[in-house]
Design an enzyme around this catalytic site. Structure first.
Site, PDB file in Angstrom:
ATOM      1  N   HIS A   1      -7.636  -4.125  10.306  1.00 33.24           N
ATOM      2  CA  HIS A   1      -7.299  -3.983   8.716  1.00 33.24           C
ATOM      3  C   HIS A   1      -5.865  -4.621   8.446  1.00 33.24           C
ATOM      4  CE1 HIS A   1      -5.122   0.081   9.409  1.00 33.24           C
ATOM      5  NE2 HIS A   1      -4.117  -0.621   9.079  1.00 33.24           N
TER       6      HIS A   1
ATOM      7  N   ASP B   1       0.818  -1.234  -0.047  1.00 33.77           N
ATOM      8  CA  ASP B   1      -0.040   0.008   0.079  1.00 33.77           C
ATOM      9  C   ASP B   1       0.842   1.358   0.045  1.00 33.77           C
ATOM     10  OD1 ASP B   1       1.202  -0.516   2.661  1.00 33.77           O
ATOM     11  OD2 ASP B   1      -1.223  -0.837   3.331  1.00 33.77           O
TER      12      ASP B   1
ATOM     13  N   ASP C   1      -7.924  -1.786  14.011  1.00 28.46           N
ATOM     14  CA  ASP C   1      -9.174  -1.789  13.602  1.00 28.46           C
ATOM     15  C   ASP C   1      -9.329  -3.263  12.970  1.00 28.46           C
ATOM     16  OD1 ASP C   1      -7.961  -1.283  11.076  1.00 28.46           O
ATOM     17  OD2 ASP C   1      -9.438   0.624  10.854  1.00 28.46           O
TER      18      ASP C   1
HETATM   19  C1  GLP Z   1      -0.402   0.690   8.347  1.00 29.25           C
HETATM   20  C2  GLP Z   1      -0.217  -0.200   7.280  1.00 29.25           C
HETATM   21  C3  GLP Z   1      -0.461  -1.508   7.525  1.00 29.25           C
HETATM   22  C4  GLP Z   1       0.245  -1.958   9.042  1.00 29.25           C
HETATM   23  C5  GLP Z   1      -0.415  -1.165  10.197  1.00 29.25           C
HETATM   24  C6  GLP Z   1       0.042  -1.641  11.570  1.00 29.25           C
HETATM   25  O1  GLP Z   1      -1.997   0.854   8.587  1.00 29.25           O
HETATM   26  N1  GLP Z   1      -0.956   0.191   6.128  1.00 29.25           N
HETATM   27  O2  GLP Z   1       0.109  -2.329   6.650  1.00 29.25           O
HETATM   28  O3  GLP Z   1       0.004  -3.215   9.213  1.00 29.25           O
HETATM   29  O4  GLP Z   1       0.025   0.074   9.759  1.00 29.25           O
HETATM   30  O5  GLP Z   1       1.340  -0.786  11.572  1.00 29.25           O
HETATM   31  P1  GLP Z   1       2.303  -1.043  12.753  1.00 29.25           P
HETATM   32  O6  GLP Z   1       2.911  -2.214  12.449  1.00 29.25           O
HETATM   33  O7  GLP Z   1       3.178   0.410  12.828  1.00 29.25           O
HETATM   34  O8  GLP Z   1       1.547  -1.201  14.071  1.00 29.25           O
END
Ligand code: GLP
Length: 244
Positions: A138, A67, A136
């Site tokens: 995702h 992404d 959330d």
């Molecule tokens: C963002 C990314 C995700 C990732 C999430 C969690 O939203 N788009 O791919 O999994 O962050 O991030 P972190 O690992 O910093 O908690």
């Protein structure tokens, strides 16, 4: 699905990097699906060390990132392009023409999203995909409500995601409101998936992903239907799982 409770972040990162090392040692031309976020940084660091020690090479690897924020140019310090190059890609021997990271500054996303899907298919599909998880639930930027059949698309970010990611920006108002993301179905096509999560703020999302109903309210729940997925969790992220 497999669930591995790790001792700590270090242990989780070691197991995740081992999955990549096994993949590359059995197929030096593997197609890797890569993720941003703070969670996979330790895994990437181990892979850099392993490359520098001469144990693995990325010379023939193709990579696809999940992404990118809409509106951020690749040289913006908070762009995922910038992050991936700083944290990982610049420090291994991967060839730039085989690195694919969705662009945040395209004119025609209808065409571009299909182009990205076509590149994944042309490469033969993703052999190993690493994922984090949003608080959330995702995966990538597939926010609650996203169809489980979705392909690469543009999405609005949820308030919770904007709040979570504000820590990386000067102010919350600087966080982009939209993103381009692989869809849930794009991710589900990967042959093998590993998902990493640490910390109590991921515990509810992990419970819903692993033990909740499969549905678009927690897009990570789709992984229950994947034939080869392993969750690597620390104890805090696993705290709300109940024994079955
Ligand atoms: C963002 C990314 C995700 C990732 C999430 C969690 O939203 N788009 O791919 O999994 O962050 O991030 P972190 O690992 O910093 O908690």
């Amino acid at each position: 699905m497999n669930v591995v409770i790790c001792d700590d972040y270090q242990h989780m990162s070691t197991l995740a990097s081992r999955a990549f090392i096994d993949c590359l040692q059995s197929n030096p031309r593997a197609v890797l699906g890569l993720a941003t976020g703070s969670t996979p940084i330790g895994c990437y660091k181990n892979l850099i060390d392993s490359y520098k020690a001469g144990n693995i090479s990325f010379a023939e690897v193709t990579s696809f990132n999940l992404d990118e924020y809409i509106g951020l140019h690749r040289d913006h310090p908070q762009s995922y392009y910038y992050f991936m190059h700083q944290q990982f890609l610049n420090q291994v021997d991967i060839q730039s023409q085989r690195v694919f990271i969705p662009s945040g500054v395209e004119e025609n996303y209808g065409v571009y999203c299909q182009w990205y899907e076509d590149r994944i298919n042309e490469a033969g599909g993703i052999d190993l995909q690493i994922l984090g998880i949003g608080s959330d639930g995702h995966i990538a930027f597939n926010e609650p409500g996203t169809a489980l059949g979705s392909r690469t698309h543009i999405t609005d970010l949820d308030h919770q995601t904007i709040d979570d990611n504000a820590r990386f920006f000067d102010s919350k108002s600087d966080v982009p409101k939209r993103a381009i993301t692989m869809g849930v179905a794009t991710i589900m096509d990967a042959k093998k998936i590993i998902l990493l999560a640490t910390g109590e703020n991921k515990a509810a999302a992990i419970r819903d992903a692993i033990q909740g109903p499969v549905g678009s309210e927690c897009t990570a729940s789709a992984l229950q239907q994947h034939p080869n997925v392993t969750f690597y969790l620390d104890k805090a992220a696993a705290a709300l799982l109940h024994n079955e």
